[in-house]
Design an enzyme around this catalytic site. Structure first.
Site, short mmCIF file in Angstrom:
data_model
loop_
_atom_site.label_atom_id
_atom_site.label_comp_id
_atom_site.label_asym_id
_atom_site.label_seq_id
_atom_site.Cartn_x
_atom_site.Cartn_y
_atom_site.Cartn_z
N CYS A 105 20.39 1.45 23.03
CA CYS A 105 20.08 2.68 22.29
C CYS A 105 19.94 2.37 20.79
CB CYS A 105 21.18 3.71 22.51
SG CYS A 105 21.09 5.10 21.38
N LYS B 290 26.99 9.37 33.80
CA LYS B 290 28.12 9.29 32.87
C LYS B 290 29.46 9.48 33.59
CE LYS B 290 25.28 11.13 29.14
NZ LYS B 290 24.91 12.31 28.34
N VAL C 270 25.84 9.31 23.06
CA VAL C 270 26.14 8.12 22.27
C VAL C 270 25.10 8.07 21.14
CG1 VAL C 270 27.05 6.89 24.26
CG2 VAL C 270 24.68 6.53 23.59
N GLU D 74 26.25 11.82 16.10
CA GLU D 74 25.07 11.76 15.23
C GLU D 74 25.10 10.47 14.39
OE1 GLU D 74 22.48 13.76 15.10
OE2 GLU D 74 23.26 15.24 16.50
N SER D 75 24.17 9.57 14.69
CA SER D 75 24.23 8.24 14.08
C SER D 75 24.28 8.26 12.54
CB SER D 75 23.05 7.38 14.55
OG SER D 75 21.81 7.90 14.11
#
Lengths: 254, 254
Positions: B30, B57, B70, B86-87
């Site tokens: 990802c 999951k 993720v 939230e990256s």
């Protein structure tokens, strides 16, 4: 709020005195621009609002901001007059630059959690308006449109405060508000069923009524009918950017 | 990088010692999770990486993080073990919480301008991958896919530094990297024409080669073929999350 005429192709760039006052390029009915108006007004930061016709943008606007998007904030006191874009980034900048009325919790973790809630609200709302505007009504009957709002009802109830920000509105309150104000327009444009249910959202309805008394909210407020009138004009293919300007002129001419 | 087995339905929640070390819930392929790995590694912050099979999951994951997305970062030292999602928000949190290797400029305006470039890169990249994956190849011939990258070529050339962050990679470098690493996979999955043109992007190609020497980039790096192999498995409807894990096991069993 001054003159809300939207500048268009062929218009001249407005000239302002060298007063060091921020320039906000905006569109009167844009909810993203609305966010920046709210933060500026909440912090009582003076600014010149310059409204842009987004269908027929004036040429000079691309020289001010290459993205030609609104909201755009021109920092006239900084060397080279840099222009900031992206509503959340502009609002975060303003909160750090003008800390007198802080809109975030001071604790880093709490501030970060607030940002997550703001981001998530943005996603709910883009899904929401996409559905409302693109699905046909039969399909919508079975869709729980306000499902994403339940988390905010529960969050505010859990906090037990008037606003998400506590005793006064904070960043999350203001970042949500433009769409919450527009919920009231949906029954005019679409259907009665978009009225927020008092059984499902009692805390958010109380919150909405309190927000309506906030000075920053009041300063840029339009009622559901006004929002609906603009949306209807946009849906008909001829967005009436100068709706408020022309109404005010008509009143003046009496 | 340890064990990259992805946990799935029926798996037990992994138990770690009470060591106060951050837990990052991730998926090995990802690009958004990749961002958080890069920032943790750049700052040399120790963490436990827990990989999740996103198609199946494990049940316990929804108790850790209600969004079950993720990347998710569990702050095990904070009361109640809060989880951040939230990256970009996670990375900004890490930068403020662990200021030893600062990734943003200290000047507020410069930091804000960096955030705008990060946001814009995200928009370019989501358009880019949408086009690559959804349009048929004939339509793509006339589309200038890398048009949005030109601004970054020009920006880095203007800065005249090795990295956007200066002499070492900063937040913009790391937030762009996961997709730039994956550009090298497109010629395997799709077509040679996705190779970055040295005439058009000389500065970014030099930058890419320098990034490949960075310790954080190296630590989580996969080559174009590996990325392509995963993407192919996903496109065939059966994402091979444990591709690397199984390869490593085969090597061990030799």
């Amino acid at each position: 709020m001054g003159d809300t005429q939207h500048l268009t192709i062929g218009s001249k760039k407005p000239i302002y005195p060298d007063d060091g006052i921020l320039k906000l390029y905006s569109m009167r009915f844009c909810p993203f621009a609305h966010r920046v108006h709210l933060v500026l007004d909440a912090k009582k930061i003076p600014y010149h609002a310059i409204y842009i016709n987004l269908d027929k943008k004036p040429k000079w606007f691309s020289l001010v901001s290459s993205s030609t998007e609104v909201p755009a904030l021109e920092l006239v006191k900084e060397p080279g007059n840099p222009v900031l874009i992206e509503s959340l980034i502009i609002c975060d900048y303003l909160d750090e630059k003008y800390p007198e009325v802080p809109l975030y919790p001071t604790d880093l973790l709490k501030k970060t959690q607030e940002k997550i809630l703001i981001e998530r609200f943005g996603e709910f709302i883009s899904d929401f308006f996409y559905l409302v505007q693109h699905e046909d009504s039969e399909q919508l009957v079975d869709t729980d449109l306000y499902a994403g709002l339940v988390a905010y009802e529960e969050e505010l109830k859990k906090r037990g405060t008037k606003f998400f920000g506590g005793a006064s509105p904070g960043m999350l309150d203001y970042m949500m508000w433009p769409w919450c104000e527009r919920f009231a327009s949906l029954k005019f444009t679409f259907d009665e069923k978009y009225v927020l249910s008092p059984e499902r959202f009692p805390t958010l309805i109380k919150w909405r009524d309190l927000m309506l008394q906030d000075h920053a909210v009041k300063r840029f407020y339009l009622d559901g009918q006004a929002h609906a009138k603009y949306v209807d004009s946009r849906r008909s293919g001829n967005a009436d950017y100068n709706m408020l300007y022309n109404e005010a002129k008509r009143v003046k001419l009496g």
